[in-house]
Design an enzyme around this catalytic site. Sequence first.
Site, PDB file in Angstrom:
ATOM      1  N   LYS A  22      55.292  38.699  21.313  1.00  0.00           N
ATOM      2  CA  LYS A  22      55.730  37.380  21.785  1.00  0.00           C
ATOM      3  C   LYS A  22      54.828  36.225  21.646  1.00  0.00           C
ATOM      4  CE  LYS A  22      55.609  38.980  26.296  1.00  0.00           C
ATOM      5  NZ  LYS A  22      55.052  40.094  26.102  1.00  0.00           N
ATOM      6  N   ARG A  43      50.572  48.937  31.646  1.00  0.00           N
ATOM      7  CA  ARG A  43      51.319  47.545  31.637  1.00  0.00           C
ATOM      8  C   ARG A  43      52.849  47.944  31.233  1.00  0.00           C
ATOM      9  NH1 ARG A  43      47.382  44.939  27.376  1.00  0.00           N
ATOM     10  NH2 ARG A  43      48.748  43.110  27.551  1.00  0.00           N
TER      11      ARG A  43
HETATM   12  P1  AMP Z   1      49.740  39.295  29.092  1.00  0.00           P
HETATM   13  O1  AMP Z   1      48.982  38.529  28.297  1.00  0.00           O
HETATM   14  O2  AMP Z   1      50.997  38.294  29.249  1.00  0.00           O
HETATM   15  O3  AMP Z   1      50.058  40.415  28.707  1.00  0.00           O
HETATM   16  O4  AMP Z   1      49.265  39.215  30.498  1.00  0.00           O
HETATM   17  C1  AMP Z   1      48.086  39.954  30.785  1.00  0.00           C
HETATM   18  C2  AMP Z   1      47.981  40.106  32.453  1.00  0.00           C
HETATM   19  O5  AMP Z   1      48.336  38.931  33.063  1.00  0.00           O
HETATM   20  C3  AMP Z   1      49.448  40.827  32.854  1.00  0.00           C
HETATM   21  O6  AMP Z   1      49.150  42.310  32.527  1.00  0.00           O
HETATM   22  C4  AMP Z   1      49.110  40.616  34.301  1.00  0.00           C
HETATM   23  O7  AMP Z   1      48.300  41.169  34.999  1.00  0.00           O
HETATM   24  C5  AMP Z   1      48.906  39.024  34.245  1.00  0.00           C
HETATM   25  N1  AMP Z   1      50.309  38.097  34.007  1.00  0.00           N
HETATM   26  C6  AMP Z   1      50.549  37.403  33.079  1.00  0.00           C
HETATM   27  N2  AMP Z   1      51.791  36.851  33.254  1.00  0.00           N
HETATM   28  C7  AMP Z   1      52.335  37.161  34.330  1.00  0.00           C
HETATM   29  C8  AMP Z   1      53.255  36.976  35.218  1.00  0.00           C
HETATM   30  N3  AMP Z   1      54.322  36.010  34.843  1.00  0.00           N
HETATM   31  N4  AMP Z   1      53.391  37.494  36.325  1.00  0.00           N
HETATM   32  C9  AMP Z   1      52.439  38.276  36.814  1.00  0.00           C
HETATM   33  N5  AMP Z   1      51.278  38.560  36.202  1.00  0.00           N
HETATM   34  C10 AMP Z   1      51.132  38.129  34.993  1.00  0.00           C
END
Ligand code: AMP
Length: 224
Positions: free
Chosen positions: A15, A176
């Site tokens: 993404k 995750r």
């Molecule tokens: P990402 O970089 O998008 O994989 O996000 C890393 C971590 O941030 C995730 O595993 C969640 O713990 C938290 N996080 C990011 N975006 C969200 C969201 N929209 N809702 C809840 N937690 C989030």
Amino acid sequence: MSLNLIFLGPPGAGKGTVAQAVIEKYNLFQISTGDLVREEVKKETTLGKEIENIINSGKLVNDDLISLMLETKLKQIIESKKYNGIILDGFPRTIPQADKLDEILKKINQKLDGVIYIESSEENIVKRLNGRWTCQKCKKVYNSLTIPEKNKGFCDDDNEKLIQRDDDKEETIRKRYQTFIEKTMPLIEYYSKKGLLKKYDGNVAPKQSIEKAIEKIEEIKNKK
Ligand code: AMP
């Protein structure tokens, strides 16, 4: 005419990489809620420490908190530059967040134009995230397997040191992925029913994934 898009997909589906590659072409702004929470963690506040524990356990941050973070960032963007649209990377991740997004967009007289779902298998994700490195300054993402940097360990653009995320360890990656299946998969049906969903197979090289995303964006634009 502005364009508001969501990129949906499991962690490591690409993404962020795809969003980075297309924002200039369409003059859009990318908002990664993952980046927003990591910025909070860096501040080493009480809230930051709480969030750090959540991230490293592979769980999601509370819906209200993350929605507030998104809304604040969106307001900053609107105040600082001409609004031409956004790519949301990593938000929404739950149905309540999707409802909240509708409210937020309504407040700024915008609406969601499309959702692009990048499908990816668990094994592919584990392989990719294990090799992922990010520039600590500009957030550009590299991958030792697919998009390696020119000068090992340093960003091609600003020569800053590349770092590996703590939550990109295999055990956390698998958690995750489970969180994605449980909490985020329901959004696929939710947006599909609204006629907003476009999906493609993201188990391909980054260049092909970017091309497929552009195809989908064009379809969404043409429908407007
Ligand atoms: P990402 O970089 O998008 O994989 O996000 C890393 C971590 O941030 C995730 O595993 C969640 O713990 C938290 N996080 C990011 N975006 C969200 C969201 N929209 N809702 C809840 N937690 C989030």
